[in-house]
Design a protein around this motif. Structure first.
Motif, PDB file in Angstrom:
ATOM      1  N   UNK A 228      29.519  45.183  11.167  1.00 58.29           N
ATOM      2  CA  UNK A 228      28.627  44.602  10.161  1.00 58.29           C
ATOM      3  C   UNK A 228      29.404  43.763   9.152  1.00 58.29           C
ATOM      4  N   UNK A 229      30.583  44.248   8.727  1.00 59.97           N
ATOM      5  CA  UNK A 229      31.377  43.483   7.758  1.00 59.97           C
ATOM      6  C   UNK A 229      31.837  42.151   8.331  1.00 59.97           C
ATOM      7  N   UNK A 230      32.119  42.104   9.616  1.00 59.07           N
ATOM      8  CA  UNK A 230      32.519  40.839  10.226  1.00 59.07           C
ATOM      9  C   UNK A 230      31.337  39.878  10.342  1.00 59.07           C
ATOM     10  N   UNK A 231      30.150  40.396  10.601  1.00 63.70           N
ATOM     11  CA  UNK A 231      28.968  39.533  10.637  1.00 63.70           C
ATOM     12  C   UNK A 231      28.678  38.967   9.251  1.00 63.70           C
ATOM     13  N   UNK A 232      28.862  39.790   8.208  1.00 61.27           N
ATOM     14  CA  UNK A 232      28.725  39.285   6.845  1.00 61.27           C
ATOM     15  C   UNK A 232      29.754  38.185   6.591  1.00 61.27           C
ATOM     16  N   UNK A 233      30.956  38.364   7.147  1.00 55.65           N
ATOM     17  CA  UNK A 233      31.975  37.324   7.007  1.00 55.65           C
ATOM     18  C   UNK A 233      31.531  36.005   7.616  1.00 55.65           C
ATOM     19  N   UNK A 234      30.832  36.071   8.748  1.00 55.79           N
ATOM     20  CA  UNK A 234      30.287  34.843   9.345  1.00 55.79           C
ATOM     21  C   UNK A 234      29.236  34.235   8.421  1.00 55.79           C
ATOM     22  N   UNK A 235      28.388  35.092   7.833  1.00 57.14           N
ATOM     23  CA  UNK A 235      27.345  34.593   6.925  1.00 57.14           C
ATOM     24  C   UNK A 235      27.949  33.919   5.702  1.00 57.14           C
ATOM     25  N   UNK A 236      29.141  34.363   5.288  1.00 54.10           N
ATOM     26  CA  UNK A 236      29.799  33.792   4.107  1.00 54.10           C
ATOM     27  C   UNK A 236      30.808  32.723   4.471  1.00 54.10           C
TER      28      UNK A 236
ATOM     29  N   UNK B  13      30.990  29.258  -0.869  1.00 51.94           N
ATOM     30  CA  UNK B  13      29.881  28.445  -1.379  1.00 51.94           C
ATOM     31  C   UNK B  13      29.728  27.137  -0.626  1.00 51.94           C
ATOM     32  N   UNK B  14      30.711  26.785   0.192  1.00 49.07           N
ATOM     33  CA  UNK B  14      30.658  25.514   0.913  1.00 49.07           C
ATOM     34  C   UNK B  14      30.153  25.682   2.336  1.00 49.07           C
ATOM     35  N   UNK B  15      29.575  26.850   2.654  1.00 49.19           N
ATOM     36  CA  UNK B  15      29.146  27.080   4.030  1.00 49.19           C
ATOM     37  C   UNK B  15      28.079  26.060   4.423  1.00 49.19           C
ATOM     38  N   UNK B  16      27.965  25.856   5.725  1.00 48.47           N
ATOM     39  CA  UNK B  16      26.980  24.899   6.216  1.00 48.47           C
ATOM     40  C   UNK B  16      25.945  25.576   7.113  1.00 48.47           C
ATOM     41  N   UNK B  17      25.763  26.886   6.953  1.00 50.20           N
ATOM     42  CA  UNK B  17      24.669  27.543   7.644  1.00 50.20           C
ATOM     43  C   UNK B  17      23.345  27.013   7.097  1.00 50.20           C
ATOM     44  N   UNK B  18      22.348  26.971   7.930  1.00 51.29           N
ATOM     45  CA  UNK B  18      21.007  26.729   7.405  1.00 51.29           C
ATOM     46  C   UNK B  18      20.558  27.991   6.663  1.00 51.29           C
ATOM     47  N   UNK B  19      19.615  27.875   5.717  1.00 48.27           N
ATOM     48  CA  UNK B  19      19.125  29.084   5.030  1.00 48.27           C
ATOM     49  C   UNK B  19      18.597  30.126   6.005  1.00 48.27           C
ATOM     50  N   UNK B  20      17.914  29.665   7.066  1.00 54.69           N
ATOM     51  CA  UNK B  20      17.373  30.612   8.049  1.00 54.69           C
ATOM     52  C   UNK B  20      18.507  31.328   8.784  1.00 54.69           C
ATOM     53  N   UNK B  21      19.558  30.587   9.159  1.00 56.34           N
ATOM     54  CA  UNK B  21      20.679  31.204   9.876  1.00 56.34           C
ATOM     55  C   UNK B  21      21.386  32.226   8.993  1.00 56.34           C
ATOM     56  N   UNK B  22      21.599  31.885   7.727  1.00 57.70           N
ATOM     57  CA  UNK B  22      22.265  32.837   6.844  1.00 57.70           C
ATOM     58  C   UNK B  22      21.414  34.098   6.660  1.00 57.70           C
ATOM     59  N   UNK B  23      20.090  33.931   6.537  1.00 56.15           N
ATOM     60  CA  UNK B  23      19.213  35.089   6.388  1.00 56.15           C
ATOM     61  C   UNK B  23      19.297  35.986   7.615  1.00 56.15           C
ATOM     62  N   UNK B  24      19.266  35.373   8.808  1.00 61.66           N
ATOM     63  CA  UNK B  24      19.318  36.159  10.037  1.00 61.66           C
ATOM     64  C   UNK B  24      20.638  36.910  10.167  1.00 61.66           C
ATOM     65  N   UNK B  25      21.733  36.268   9.782  1.00 62.44           N
ATOM     66  CA  UNK B  25      23.030  36.936   9.860  1.00 62.44           C
ATOM     67  C   UNK B  25      23.093  38.140   8.914  1.00 62.44           C
ATOM     68  N   UNK B  26      22.592  37.964   7.710  1.00 59.30           N
ATOM     69  CA  UNK B  26      22.603  39.078   6.759  1.00 59.30           C
ATOM     70  C   UNK B  26      21.683  40.206   7.238  1.00 59.30           C
ATOM     71  N   UNK B  27      20.541  39.841   7.793  1.00 58.81           N
ATOM     72  CA  UNK B  27      19.639  40.861   8.314  1.00 58.81           C
ATOM     73  C   UNK B  27      20.274  41.610   9.486  1.00 58.81           C
ATOM     74  N   UNK B  28      21.032  40.884  10.322  1.00 56.75           N
ATOM     75  CA  UNK B  28      21.698  41.530  11.457  1.00 56.75           C
ATOM     76  C   UNK B  28      22.707  42.565  10.970  1.00 56.75           C
TER      77      UNK B  28
END
Length: 302
Positions: A219-227, A231-246
């Motif tokens: 889970x901590x590594x998936x959060x790392x992907x979400x982050x 602040x300069x990440x280029x995830x879409x808002x939907x992708x970041x939400x899905x990663x955090x939910x995962x």
């Protein structure tokens, strides 16, 4: 044709794409080869309803996409100096908008082929190019960009990503085999022999504690992907939400296992008394017999 070309051919039959160009070269093998090499550009544009063609520019092949206001996009590699890279795979892309009858209408929409441009970090990657086109044409009211997550097959998107990440993965190799699984045979063996809720609880509690560090680590590594990039990440808002939910779902799994175990223990050792049954109401007596139909003062007929 390559995989992109095959997917393009499939999509032609779905009616989702703008038509192919109408000229005599379309059936020629050399043109089909060029079209296949540029399908990662033409397919998403045709999904947006834009008709495309392949032409030769000053020193390399380009894609021309017609726009609804009679202007057009020119998409290709830098023309000067010329490059030895194969068609469709340049070091960078330049996208301009032009109008055949209005020379003043000229703008650079995207340029990853010039070192001092901010887009240069993307090099020959196509998704940022398409995203820039979407944004500009939407601003001009020339395009309502579709939801490409439903129009572009996942295997096509994965193909683009594999191609564009090949050099990166060569420098940062990742494991090619699945990670080793924890050995849980003893839990299954014990579960087969368990006969009481207490014995099942012992197994469940131990299993949750045994696997919790592994799940939290994942889970901590998936959060790392979400982050990614903070602040300069280029995830879409939907992708970041899905990663955090995962990540949260993985952590919640252990909590739910523990809750299920406690539910079983409560039922065994501290059952909630069933509410007292409401006192039965006496069965109402039958209604009185209906009055005689004879008139008052007369005897019923015998």
């Amino acid at each position: 044709m390559d995989a992109d070309g095959d997917n393009l051919a499939e999509a032609r039959h779905t009616g989702r794409l703008a038509p192919l160009p109408d000229h005599r070269h379309v059936g020629a093998p050399w043109w089909q080869e060029l079209w296949s090499r540029h399908s990662h550009i033409t397919t998403p544009l045709r999904q947006r309803g834009l008709e495309c063609d392949i032409e030769y520019g000053l020193s390399a092949y380009i894609v021309r996409a017609s726009l609804p206001d009679d202007s057009h996009l020119i998409i290709g590699p830098p023309q000067e100096p010329s490059s030895d890279r194969p068609p469709g795979d340049p070091e960078g892309w330049i996208v301009t908008r032009e109008h055949p009858d209005d020379q003043a209408l000229f703008e650079v929409i995207y340029d990853s082929g010039t070192p001092d441009r901010p887009e240069a970090v993307h090099g020959g990657s196509v998704p940022p190019l398409i995203h820039a086109i979407d944004l500009r044409l939407a601003q001009l009211g020339l395009l309502n960009a579709p939801d490409t997550s439903t129009t572009t097959p996942p295997r096509v998107l994965r193909g683009y990503a594999r191609r564009d990440a090949a050099a990166f993965l060569a420098e940062h190799p990742l494991p090619q085999e699945p990670l080793p699984l924890p050995v849980l045979t003893s839990f299954l063996s014990a579960l087969g022999a368990a006969e009481t809720p207490a014995e099942v609880s012992a197994i469940t509690h131990h299993l949750a504690g045994f696997t919790a560090p592994v799940l939290d680590h994942i889970a901590r590594h998936i959060v790392g992907v979400a982050l990614w990039r903070g602040q300069d990440h280029r995830h879409t808002p939907q992708a970041q939400r899905l990663l955090r939910e995962a990540a949260q779902s993985i952590r919640t799994a252990v909590v739910k296992v523990t809750e299920a175990d406690l539910e079983n223990l409560r039922a065994e050792y501290a059952p909630v008394p069933a509410p007292a049954s409401a006192a039965r109401k006496p069965t109402p007596s039958l209604p009185p017999a209906p009055p005689s139909s004879s008139r008052p003062g007369t005897s019923p007929s015998r």
